[in-house]
Design a protein around this motif. Structure first.
Motif, PDB file in Angstrom:
ATOM      1  N   THR A 167     -21.672 -20.008  23.806  1.00  0.00           N
ATOM      2  CA  THR A 167     -22.498 -18.891  24.261  1.00  0.00           C
ATOM      3  C   THR A 167     -21.587 -17.702  24.533  1.00  0.00           C
ATOM      4  O   THR A 167     -20.526 -17.851  25.160  1.00  0.00           O
ATOM      5  N   LEU A 168     -21.991 -16.541  24.058  1.00  0.00           N
ATOM      6  CA  LEU A 168     -21.186 -15.340  24.256  1.00  0.00           C
ATOM      7  C   LEU A 168     -21.534 -14.687  25.585  1.00  0.00           C
ATOM      8  O   LEU A 168     -22.704 -14.506  25.922  1.00  0.00           O
ATOM      9  N   GLU A 169     -20.509 -14.308  26.343  1.00  0.00           N
ATOM     10  CA  GLU A 169     -20.718 -13.550  27.567  1.00  0.00           C
ATOM     11  C   GLU A 169     -21.042 -12.101  27.217  1.00  0.00           C
ATOM     12  O   GLU A 169     -20.666 -11.607  26.152  1.00  0.00           O
ATOM     13  N   THR A 170     -21.721 -11.421  28.131  1.00  0.00           N
ATOM     14  CA  THR A 170     -22.040 -10.007  27.910  1.00  0.00           C
ATOM     15  C   THR A 170     -20.824  -9.155  28.264  1.00  0.00           C
ATOM     16  O   THR A 170     -20.367  -9.168  29.419  1.00  0.00           O
ATOM     17  N   PRO A 171     -20.257  -8.437  27.291  1.00  0.00           N
ATOM     18  CA  PRO A 171     -19.067  -7.619  27.584  1.00  0.00           C
ATOM     19  C   PRO A 171     -19.428  -6.376  28.388  1.00  0.00           C
ATOM     20  O   PRO A 171     -20.581  -5.928  28.391  1.00  0.00           O
ATOM     21  N   LYS A 172     -18.434  -5.827  29.071  1.00  0.00           N
ATOM     22  CA  LYS A 172     -18.674  -4.605  29.846  1.00  0.00           C
ATOM     23  C   LYS A 172     -19.070  -3.452  28.930  1.00  0.00           C
ATOM     24  O   LYS A 172     -19.955  -2.660  29.245  1.00  0.00           O
ATOM     25  N   ALA A 173     -18.381  -3.338  27.815  1.00  0.00           N
ATOM     26  CA  ALA A 173     -18.700  -2.286  26.840  1.00  0.00           C
ATOM     27  C   ALA A 173     -19.157  -2.956  25.551  1.00  0.00           C
ATOM     28  O   ALA A 173     -18.388  -3.706  24.936  1.00  0.00           O
ATOM     29  N   LYS A 174     -20.384  -2.734  25.183  1.00  0.00           N
ATOM     30  CA  LYS A 174     -20.889  -3.323  23.945  1.00  0.00           C
ATOM     31  C   LYS A 174     -20.470  -2.439  22.774  1.00  0.00           C
ATOM     32  O   LYS A 174     -21.067  -1.391  22.507  1.00  0.00           O
ATOM     33  N   ARG A 175     -19.443  -2.868  22.116  1.00  0.00           N
ATOM     34  CA  ARG A 175     -18.877  -2.095  21.015  1.00  0.00           C
ATOM     35  C   ARG A 175     -19.552  -2.456  19.697  1.00  0.00           C
ATOM     36  O   ARG A 175     -19.884  -3.621  19.455  1.00  0.00           O
ATOM     37  N   ASN A 176     -19.731  -1.464  18.859  1.00  0.00           N
ATOM     38  CA  ASN A 176     -20.194  -1.739  17.501  1.00  0.00           C
ATOM     39  C   ASN A 176     -19.123  -2.520  16.754  1.00  0.00           C
ATOM     40  O   ASN A 176     -17.928  -2.301  16.942  1.00  0.00           O
ATOM     41  N   ILE A 177     -19.560  -3.439  15.913  1.00  0.00           N
ATOM     42  CA  ILE A 177     -18.633  -4.306  15.177  1.00  0.00           C
ATOM     43  C   ILE A 177     -18.861  -4.093  13.687  1.00  0.00           C
ATOM     44  O   ILE A 177     -19.994  -4.231  13.197  1.00  0.00           O
ATOM     45  N   TYR A 178     -17.787  -3.790  12.966  1.00  0.00           N
ATOM     46  CA  TYR A 178     -17.858  -3.562  11.521  1.00  0.00           C
ATOM     47  C   TYR A 178     -17.001  -4.619  10.809  1.00  0.00           C
ATOM     48  O   TYR A 178     -15.794  -4.705  11.057  1.00  0.00           O
ATOM     49  N   TYR A 179     -17.650  -5.382   9.974  1.00  0.00           N
ATOM     50  CA  TYR A 179     -16.923  -6.375   9.164  1.00  0.00           C
ATOM     51  C   TYR A 179     -17.020  -5.916   7.718  1.00  0.00           C
ATOM     52  O   TYR A 179     -18.084  -6.007   7.087  1.00  0.00           O
ATOM     53  N   ILE A 180     -15.920  -5.375   7.194  1.00  0.00           N
ATOM     54  CA  ILE A 180     -15.901  -4.731   5.883  1.00  0.00           C
ATOM     55  C   ILE A 180     -15.095  -5.592   4.910  1.00  0.00           C
ATOM     56  O   ILE A 180     -13.908  -5.836   5.124  1.00  0.00           O
ATOM     57  N   ILE A 181     -15.768  -6.046   3.877  1.00  0.00           N
ATOM     58  CA  ILE A 181     -15.120  -6.862   2.852  1.00  0.00           C
ATOM     59  C   ILE A 181     -14.829  -5.994   1.636  1.00  0.00           C
ATOM     60  O   ILE A 181     -15.737  -5.404   1.036  1.00  0.00           O
ATOM     61  N   LEU A 182     -13.551  -5.899   1.272  1.00  0.00           N
ATOM     62  CA  LEU A 182     -13.137  -5.242   0.028  1.00  0.00           C
ATOM     63  C   LEU A 182     -12.775  -6.352  -0.957  1.00  0.00           C
ATOM     64  O   LEU A 182     -11.697  -6.947  -0.877  1.00  0.00           O
ATOM     65  N   ASP A 183     -13.689  -6.636  -1.843  1.00  0.00           N
ATOM     66  CA  ASP A 183     -13.594  -7.820  -2.696  1.00  0.00           C
ATOM     67  C   ASP A 183     -12.421  -7.731  -3.672  1.00  0.00           C
ATOM     68  O   ASP A 183     -12.269  -6.754  -4.395  1.00  0.00           O
ATOM     69  N   ARG A 184     -11.601  -8.789  -3.662  1.00  0.00           N
ATOM     70  CA  ARG A 184     -10.430  -8.936  -4.535  1.00  0.00           C
ATOM     71  C   ARG A 184      -9.328  -7.905  -4.258  1.00  0.00           C
ATOM     72  O   ARG A 184      -8.589  -7.524  -5.153  1.00  0.00           O
ATOM     73  N   TYR A 185      -9.217  -7.490  -3.010  1.00  0.00           N
ATOM     74  CA  TYR A 185      -8.159  -6.553  -2.632  1.00  0.00           C
ATOM     75  C   TYR A 185      -6.893  -7.353  -2.354  1.00  0.00           C
ATOM     76  O   TYR A 185      -6.808  -8.111  -1.403  1.00  0.00           O
ATOM     77  N   ALA A 186      -5.882  -7.166  -3.168  1.00  0.00           N
ATOM     78  CA  ALA A 186      -4.653  -7.947  -3.079  1.00  0.00           C
ATOM     79  C   ALA A 186      -3.800  -7.527  -1.892  1.00  0.00           C
ATOM     80  O   ALA A 186      -3.841  -6.372  -1.439  1.00  0.00           O
ATOM     81  N   ALA A 187      -2.980  -8.467  -1.417  1.00  0.00           N
ATOM     82  CA  ALA A 187      -1.999  -8.174  -0.376  1.00  0.00           C
ATOM     83  C   ALA A 187      -0.956  -7.195  -0.902  1.00  0.00           C
ATOM     84  O   ALA A 187      -0.705  -7.092  -2.110  1.00  0.00           O
ATOM     85  N   ALA A 188      -0.319  -6.481   0.023  1.00  0.00           N
ATOM     86  CA  ALA A 188       0.708  -5.502  -0.371  1.00  0.00           C
ATOM     87  C   ALA A 188       1.823  -6.164  -1.165  1.00  0.00           C
ATOM     88  O   ALA A 188       2.351  -5.590  -2.131  1.00  0.00           O
ATOM     89  N   ARG A 189       2.200  -7.397  -0.808  1.00  0.00           N
ATOM     90  CA  ARG A 189       3.294  -8.063  -1.522  1.00  0.00           C
ATOM     91  C   ARG A 189       2.879  -8.451  -2.940  1.00  0.00           C
ATOM     92  O   ARG A 189       3.701  -8.449  -3.849  1.00  0.00           O
ATOM     93  N   THR A 190       1.588  -8.755  -3.141  1.00  0.00           N
ATOM     94  CA  THR A 190       1.098  -9.020  -4.493  1.00  0.00           C
ATOM     95  C   THR A 190       1.093  -7.742  -5.323  1.00  0.00           C
ATOM     96  O   THR A 190       1.502  -7.738  -6.492  1.00  0.00           O
ATOM     97  N   LEU A 191       0.637  -6.644  -4.715  1.00  0.00           N
ATOM     98  CA  LEU A 191       0.598  -5.367  -5.430  1.00  0.00           C
ATOM     99  C   LEU A 191       1.999  -4.937  -5.857  1.00  0.00           C
ATOM    100  O   LEU A 191       2.185  -4.416  -6.962  1.00  0.00           O
TER     101      LEU A 191
END
Length: 516
Positions: A167-191
Motif C-alpha cells: 500500500t502506498l502512503e500519501t506523500p506530502k507533495a503529490k508530484r506528477n510522474i512521467y514514465y517516458i519510453i524511447l524505444d530502442r534507444y541505445a546506451a552511450a557506450r553502444t552508440l
C-alpha cells in the motif's frame, strides 16, 4: 423472362459480399493473432460489414440483378480493401513511378468496365455466386475456427499479474510522474562502439538538469513486450505452466501484463489520474486502465494497420500537413510531435497525474531526420541504416531537451521523470532474420547492442546515492515508491534474460554476465 431466384441462391447473393468482408477482417486477425485479440477486430468487422452491405444495396438500387450486384459489390470490395498492395508493389518494388491518382483511375476504369460487361450480359450468374458464397463461407469458417482454437489455448489474462501486496502512503507533495519510453534507444557506450557517435551532449544536458544517468544500465529483456511489462509490474516474469500459452510465440500474455499492470493500479489507488500516451504498436496503443487515452486518430491501431493495404489509406491522411502526407509513415510523422506537445499540457488539473508515454523513436520506421523533417520513402532509402537510426535518435534528443525544460520550469512541485529505453537497437543479423534468429547462438556483441540502454531518473529532493549505475528497469518503480510513497519494497537483483527464438518467447535464460 428470368425465373424468380430460389431462396438459397438469393440468400447466397446477399451473403457473398458480407462473407468476403468478414473473411478479410478475420483472416487479418488470424495473421496477427500473436499480437492481437478478437476484441481488437470487433469495431472494424462491423464497419466492413456495413460497407459491404452498402455497396450491394447501392448496386441493387442501380437496377442490377441480385446476382450481378453480388458479384460487382464483392469485386469493388476486394479492389478497395487490397488495392494498396499492388500499388506498393508497382511503385516501390518494380520501381515504376506511377502516381497514386493514376493507379486508382486505372483501377476504377477496369472495375467500371467489368461492371458494364456484367450489366449487359444476359447470363444469370446464379451458379458462380453460389460457388463463391460457399467458398467465402468456408474461408471465414476456417479463419474463425483457427482464431477460436488459438484463444482457447491462451491463459486467463486475469491470472497473469497478481497484486504485489503493498500500500502506498500519501506523500506530502503529490508530484506528477512521467514514465517516458524511447524505444530502442541505445546506451552511450553502444552508440560510441557500434555507431561511432558521441551522445555526451545529451547525457550531459540530462545531468545538468538534475537527472541521474545510469551509464551501465541494461534492459531486463531484449524485446519491448517482455521489458515494459516487467518494468510496470516491478518483477521478472515467472509464468506457471498454466499461464504459458500452447503457442510459445504468442505475445499476448506479456501484452496483458502490460495493459493490466501493478504500477498503474497502485498509483490510481493513491489518487493519481492515469494518462496513457501509446504508440502504433498494439500493446501500448491504448490502455483499459487509463483515465485518458491520448489518440491522434479515431481509428484503432488494428484498423489502421488493416487499412494500410487498402485504397483508403491515403484518404486517412488527407487532413495531415503536406510533410506528413509525403512521408514514408504519415501516421508516425503526425503522432510523435503531437505527443510531445501534449505531454506539457496533461498536468493541468486538480489531481496529480501518472503519464506513460511510449515513443517509437529511434525505433524504425525511420521517419525523422535530426531536424525533425519527415523523410519520404525515397529519402530514407537513400540513407544508410546507421544514418537513419542516428538521425531519429538526435531528433528524439532535441524533443526531450525541450520537454524537460518545460516540465522542470512549470509551476508546482517538481515532477518525477523516468526516461528509459525498453531495449536497444537490432543487431544486423537479427534485423535480417528476426523470425529465424537463435539467441542462444548470438554473439556477446549482439547481446550488448540489443540490451544496453539509456536509463535516466529525475527524482527531485533525493539523495543521488540511492541510485547506482547498473540499475535496471525492473527496479525503477520499486525505488520510486520507496522514496516518495514509503513502500519499503526490496530491490531485486539486477538480472538480464533472453529467450531462445521467435517460436519460444517464454523459456528464458540468463545473460547477465554477457551484457554487463
Amino acid at each position: 423472362m428470368a425465373q424468380e431466384p430460389d431462396k438459397l441462391s438469393r440468400l447466397a447473393a446477399w451473403l457473398l459480399p458480407l462473407l468476403a468482408a468478414g473473411y478479410s477482417v478475420i483472416n487479418f486477425l488470424e495473421t496477427n493473432i500473436t499480437e492481437a485479440r478478437p476484441a481488437d477486430a470487433g469495431a472494424l468487422l462491423g464497419g466492413m460489414l456495413l460497407y459491404a452491405l452498402g455497396l450491394f444495396v447501392l448496386l441493387r438500387l442501380l437496377r442490377l440483378t441480385i446476382y450481378k450486384a453480388a458479384l460487382l459489390s464483392t469485386l469493388i470490395l476486394i479492389c478497395s480493401l487490397y488495392g494498396g498492395m499492388p500499388y506498393l508493389l508497382i511503385r516501390y518494388m518494380m520501381r515504376v513511378d506511377l502516381p497514386y491518382v493514376v493507379f486508382v483511375g486505372l483501377l476504377v476504369m477496369l472495375v467500371g468496365g467489368i461492371g458494364i460487361l456484367l450489366a449487359k450480359s444476359r447470363a444469370s450468374f446464379k451458379l458462380p455466386v453460389l460457388f463463391l458464397a460457399i467458398a467465402a463461407a468456408v474461408g471465414l469458417g476456417s479463419a474463425t475456427a483457427n482464431v477460436t482454437l488459438y484463444e482457447m489455448g491462451r491463459p486467463n489474462a486475469a491470472d497473469l499479474a497478481a497484486p504485489l501486496g503493498v500500500t502506498l502512503e500519501t506523500p506530502k507533495a503529490k508530484r506528477n510522474i512521467y514514465y517516458i519510453i524511447l524505444d530502442r534507444y541505445a546506451a552511450a557506450r553502444t552508440l560510441a562502439a557500434d555507431y561511432d557517435f558521441d551522445n555526451g551532449d545529451f547525457t550531459s544536458f540530462l545531468r545538468k538538469s538534475g537527472f541521474y544517468v545510469a551509464d551501465n544500465s541494461v534492459s531486463n529483456y531484449p524485446k519491448t513486450a517482455q521489458s515494459i511489462s516487467s518494468s510496470l509490474n516491478m518483477d521478472y516474469h515467472h509464468f506457471t505452466a498454466d499461464q504459458i500459452p500452447k503457442d510459445k510465440s504468442d505475445w499476448l500474455p506479456f501484452h496483458e501484463r502490460l495493459r493490466h499492470n501493478r504500477v498503474t493500479a497502485l498509483l490510481k489507488g493513491a489518487g493519481y489520474k492515469y494518462i496513457h500516451m501509446g504508440s502504433w504498436w498494439p500493446a501500448t496503443a491504448s490502455s483499459p486502465m487509463a483515465d485518458e487515452n491520448f489518440q491522434t486518430t479515431l481509428l484503432s491501431q488494428f484498423a489502421l494497420k488493416y487499412l494500410q493495404r487498402s485504397l483508403f489509406d491515403p484518404l486517412l491522411h488527407m487532413f495531415y500537413d503536406k510533410q506528413a502526407q509525403n512521408s514514408l509513415a504519415p501516421d508516425q510523422c503526425n503522432r510523435v510531435p503531437r505527443k510531445f506537445a501534449h505531454l506539457t499540457e496533461v498536468a493541468k488539473g486538480p489531481k496529480p497525474v501518472f503519464v506513460f508515454a511510449h515513443f517509437l523513436i529511434p525505433h524504425d520506421p525511420f521517419v525523422f531526420d535530426k531536424t525533425g523533417h519527415c523523410l519520404t520513402r525515397e529519402e530514407s532509402a537513400g540513407r544508410s541504416l546507421i544514418e537513419n537510426y542516428l538521425g531519429q535518435l538526435q531528433y528524439g534528443n532535441q524533443m526531450i531537451r525541450a520537454l524537460v525544460d518545460q516540465l522542470l520550469t512549470a509551476p508546482g512541485p517538481k515532477p518525477i521523470i523516468i526516461i528509459q529505453a525498453d531495449e536497444g537497437p537490432f543487431p544486423v543479423r537479427y534485423r535480417r532474420d528476426e523470425a529465424g534468429f537463435q539467441w542462444k547462438q548470438a554473439t556477446d556483441q549482439e547481446f550488448r547492442q540489443k540490451m544496453r540502454i539509456l536509463n535516466a531518473y529525475y527524482f527531485p529532493e533525493t539523495d543521488p546515492d540511492i541510485f547506482y549505475d547498473s540499475i535496471t528497469p525492473v527496479n525503477s518503480f520499486r525505488l520510486l515508491f520507496n522514496r516518495y510513497f514509503g513502500a519499503e519494497l526490496p530491490l531485486l537483483a539486477d538480472r538480464n534474460y533472453a529467450f531462445p527464438n521467435a517460436a519460444n518467447r517464454f523459456d528464458f535464460f540468463d545473460v547477465t554476465d554477457i551484457v554487463r
